[in-house]
Each structure stands twice: as structure tokens, then as C-alpha cells.
Design a protein around this motif. Structure first.
Motif, PDB file in Angstrom:
ATOM      1  N   ILE A 180       0.853  -1.184   0.000  1.00  9.93           N
ATOM      2  CA  ILE A 180       0.000   0.000   0.000  1.00  9.93           C
ATOM      3  C   ILE A 180       0.889   1.234   0.000  1.00  9.93           C
ATOM      4  O   ILE A 180       2.055   1.172   0.382  1.00  9.93           O
ATOM      5  CB  ILE A 180      -0.968   0.038   1.204  1.00  9.93           C
ATOM      6  N   GLY A 181       0.326   2.354  -0.419  1.00  8.91           N
ATOM      7  CA  GLY A 181       1.005   3.638  -0.346  1.00  8.91           C
ATOM      8  C   GLY A 181       0.292   4.513   0.662  1.00  8.91           C
ATOM      9  O   GLY A 181      -0.936   4.535   0.700  1.00  8.91           O
ATOM     10  N   VAL A 182       1.050   5.203   1.493  1.00  6.82           N
ATOM     11  CA  VAL A 182       0.462   6.094   2.502  1.00  6.82           C
ATOM     12  C   VAL A 182       1.074   7.476   2.358  1.00  6.82           C
ATOM     13  O   VAL A 182       2.297   7.619   2.337  1.00  6.82           O
ATOM     14  CB  VAL A 182       0.694   5.564   3.931  1.00  6.82           C
ATOM     15  N   GLU A 183       0.218   8.476   2.240  1.00 12.59           N
ATOM     16  CA  GLU A 183       0.626   9.878   2.302  1.00 12.59           C
ATOM     17  C   GLU A 183       0.076  10.407   3.620  1.00 12.59           C
ATOM     18  O   GLU A 183      -1.121  10.701   3.718  1.00 12.59           O
ATOM     19  CB  GLU A 183       0.059  10.661   1.127  1.00 12.59           C
ATOM     20  N   PRO A 184       0.911  10.496   4.668  1.00  9.77           N
ATOM     21  CA  PRO A 184       0.412  10.879   5.994  1.00  9.77           C
ATOM     22  C   PRO A 184      -0.217  12.276   6.009  1.00  9.77           C
ATOM     23  O   PRO A 184       0.340  13.218   5.450  1.00  9.77           O
ATOM     24  CB  PRO A 184       1.650  10.838   6.883  1.00  9.77           C
ATOM     25  N   TYR A 185      -1.355  12.370   6.657  1.00 10.82           N
ATOM     26  CA  TYR A 185      -2.048  13.658   6.825  1.00 10.82           C
ATOM     27  C   TYR A 185      -1.237  14.521   7.784  1.00 10.82           C
ATOM     28  O   TYR A 185      -0.889  14.100   8.885  1.00 10.82           O
ATOM     29  CB  TYR A 185      -3.445  13.414   7.365  1.00 10.82           C
ATOM     30  N   LEU A 186      -0.923  15.746   7.368  1.00 10.33           N
ATOM     31  CA  LEU A 186      -0.123  16.670   8.181  1.00 10.33           C
ATOM     32  C   LEU A 186      -0.944  17.789   8.799  1.00 10.33           C
ATOM     33  O   LEU A 186      -0.462  18.497   9.687  1.00 10.33           O
ATOM     34  CB  LEU A 186       0.997  17.274   7.325  1.00 10.33           C
ATOM     35  N   GLY A 187      -2.144  18.001   8.315  1.00 15.42           N
ATOM     36  CA  GLY A 187      -2.984  19.086   8.801  1.00 15.42           C
ATOM     37  C   GLY A 187      -3.574  19.845   7.630  1.00 15.42           C
ATOM     38  O   GLY A 187      -3.415  19.466   6.477  1.00 15.42           O
ATOM     39  N   ASP A 188      -4.267  20.925   7.929  1.00 11.71           N
ATOM     40  CA  ASP A 188      -4.896  21.734   6.888  1.00 11.71           C
ATOM     41  C   ASP A 188      -4.063  22.977   6.623  1.00 11.71           C
ATOM     42  O   ASP A 188      -3.561  23.617   7.547  1.00 11.71           O
ATOM     43  CB  ASP A 188      -6.312  22.145   7.290  1.00 11.71           C
ATOM     44  N   GLY A 189      -3.946  23.321   5.345  1.00 15.69           N
ATOM     45  CA  GLY A 189      -3.259  24.531   4.932  1.00 15.69           C
ATOM     46  C   GLY A 189      -4.252  25.513   4.338  1.00 15.69           C
ATOM     47  O   GLY A 189      -5.470  25.297   4.384  1.00 15.69           O
ATOM     48  N   ALA A 190      -3.764  26.571   3.757  1.00 16.93           N
ATOM     49  CA  ALA A 190      -4.623  27.604   3.170  1.00 16.93           C
ATOM     50  C   ALA A 190      -5.458  27.073   2.011  1.00 16.93           C
ATOM     51  O   ALA A 190      -6.527  27.587   1.722  1.00 16.93           O
ATOM     52  CB  ALA A 190      -3.766  28.777   2.696  1.00 16.93           C
ATOM     53  N   TYR A 191      -4.971  26.016   1.343  1.00 19.89           N
ATOM     54  CA  TYR A 191      -5.666  25.500   0.166  1.00 19.89           C
ATOM     55  C   TYR A 191      -6.201  24.094   0.369  1.00 19.89           C
ATOM     56  O   TYR A 191      -6.476  23.382  -0.584  1.00 19.89           O
ATOM     57  CB  TYR A 191      -4.729  25.536  -1.049  1.00 19.89           C
ATOM     58  N   GLY A 192      -6.325  23.654   1.604  1.00 12.27           N
ATOM     59  CA  GLY A 192      -6.868  22.330   1.881  1.00 12.27           C
ATOM     60  C   GLY A 192      -5.892  21.464   2.660  1.00 12.27           C
ATOM     61  O   GLY A 192      -4.906  21.951   3.216  1.00 12.27           O
ATOM     62  N   PRO A 193      -6.153  20.165   2.689  1.00  9.73           N
ATOM     63  CA  PRO A 193      -5.312  19.264   3.480  1.00  9.73           C
ATOM     64  C   PRO A 193      -3.878  19.178   2.958  1.00  9.73           C
ATOM     65  O   PRO A 193      -3.644  19.276   1.752  1.00  9.73           O
ATOM     66  CB  PRO A 193      -6.000  17.905   3.360  1.00  9.73           C
ATOM     67  N   LEU A 194      -2.939  18.984   3.886  1.00  9.69           N
ATOM     68  CA  LEU A 194      -1.527  18.821   3.543  1.00  9.69           C
ATOM     69  C   LEU A 194      -1.115  17.387   3.865  1.00  9.69           C
ATOM     70  O   LEU A 194      -1.497  16.842   4.909  1.00  9.69           O
ATOM     71  CB  LEU A 194      -0.664  19.785   4.344  1.00  9.69           C
ATOM     72  N   TYR A 195      -0.334  16.786   2.963  1.00  8.30           N
ATOM     73  CA  TYR A 195       0.101  15.403   3.126  1.00  8.30           C
ATOM     74  C   TYR A 195       1.606  15.307   3.025  1.00  8.30           C
ATOM     75  O   TYR A 195       2.247  16.062   2.300  1.00  8.30           O
ATOM     76  CB  TYR A 195      -0.528  14.515   2.049  1.00  8.30           C
ATOM     77  N   GLY A 196       2.172  14.325   3.720  1.00  6.86           N
ATOM     78  CA  GLY A 196       3.594  14.038   3.619  1.00  6.86           C
ATOM     79  C   GLY A 196       3.870  13.233   2.359  1.00  6.86           C
ATOM     80  O   GLY A 196       2.941  12.874   1.615  1.00  6.86           O
ATOM     81  N   PRO A 197       5.132  12.918   2.110  1.00  2.00           N
ATOM     82  CA  PRO A 197       5.491  12.155   0.910  1.00  2.00           C
ATOM     83  C   PRO A 197       4.926  10.738   0.955  1.00  2.00           C
ATOM     84  O   PRO A 197       4.746  10.160   2.036  1.00  2.00           O
ATOM     85  CB  PRO A 197       7.018  12.143   0.925  1.00  2.00           C
ATOM     86  N   LEU A 198       4.661  10.195  -0.219  1.00  4.05           N
ATOM     87  CA  LEU A 198       4.143   8.835  -0.356  1.00  4.05           C
ATOM     88  C   LEU A 198       5.202   7.834   0.098  1.00  4.05           C
ATOM     89  O   LEU A 198       6.352   7.900  -0.333  1.00  4.05           O
ATOM     90  CB  LEU A 198       3.773   8.560  -1.814  1.00  4.05           C
TER      91      LEU A 198
END
Length: 106
Positions: free
Chosen positions: A14-32
Motif C-alpha cells: 500500500i502507499g500512505v501519504e500521511p495527513y499533516l494538517g490543513d493549509g490555506a488551500y486544503g489538506p496537507l500530506y507528507g510524501p508517499l
């Protein structure tokens, strides 16, 4: 004594892009990051972090150190991209049961 899920049982990738929080333009994710996992696809009612009851269509078991907070993007073996509803890290120090991370996905 078994201390973690045996790698031979984690037959999927599986691939996981960890949720980092919300930014000005929507959710932010870490690297896959790819992880070996065991994926089951069945409809199950689970409780989300905010207390709502929602349906999980995929359940993932992986190594205990996998970083996949609720809200993370998860790419399943078939290529479907979904979101993590909840994550639970299971440990039982001193007992002969494997430590693992369980993720319920939308």
C-alpha cells in the motif's frame, strides 16, 4: 515469542501519504511511502475520530511503526485511493501476540 506481525503475512503493498494538517488551500500530506500490509475489503461500520459512525470499505494491517494518522491518503493494492478513517496501534508487551497497526479506510 511473536513481537510484531510476521512479514510473510503482509502480502500486499500500500502507499500512505500521511495527513499533516490543513493549509490555506486544503489538506496537507507528507510524501508517499510504500508499506507491506494485509488488506481486507469488506463493508464495516466504524467510529470516526469525531464520533460519527461511518462505513469502512477496506481494512489494513501493517507493521506497528507505520505512520498513517486519520485523514491520510491510502493507495490500496488495486490502485484505489481512499482516506484513513481511524488508526489503532496494537501492542501487548510480554504476551505472545503480534504488535501491528490497524487502519480503517473509507
Amino acid at each position: 515469542m511473536v513481537t510484531r506481525v510476521p512479514p510473510s503475512l503482509l502480502r500486499h503493498r500500500i502507499g500512505v501519504e500521511p495527513y499533516l494538517g490543513d493549509g490555506a488551500y486544503g489538506p496537507l500530506y507528507g510524501p508517499l511511502v510504500e508499506h507491506p500490509a494485509l488488506v481486507g475489503q469488506a463493508a464495516r461500520v466504524v467510529r470516526a475520530a469525531d464520533g460519527r459512525e461511518v462505513v469502512s470499505s477496506a481494512q489494513v494491517i501493517a507493521a506497528p511503526e507505520m505512520d498513517c494518522p486519520a485523514g491520510s491518503r491510502v493507495t490500496l493494492p488495486g490502485g484505489r485511493i481512499t482516506s484513513a478513517i481511524s488508526t489503532a496501534v496494537h501492542t501487548a508487551p510480554g504476551l505472545p501476540v503480534p504488535a501491528s497497526t490497524e487502519v480503517m479506510c473509507e
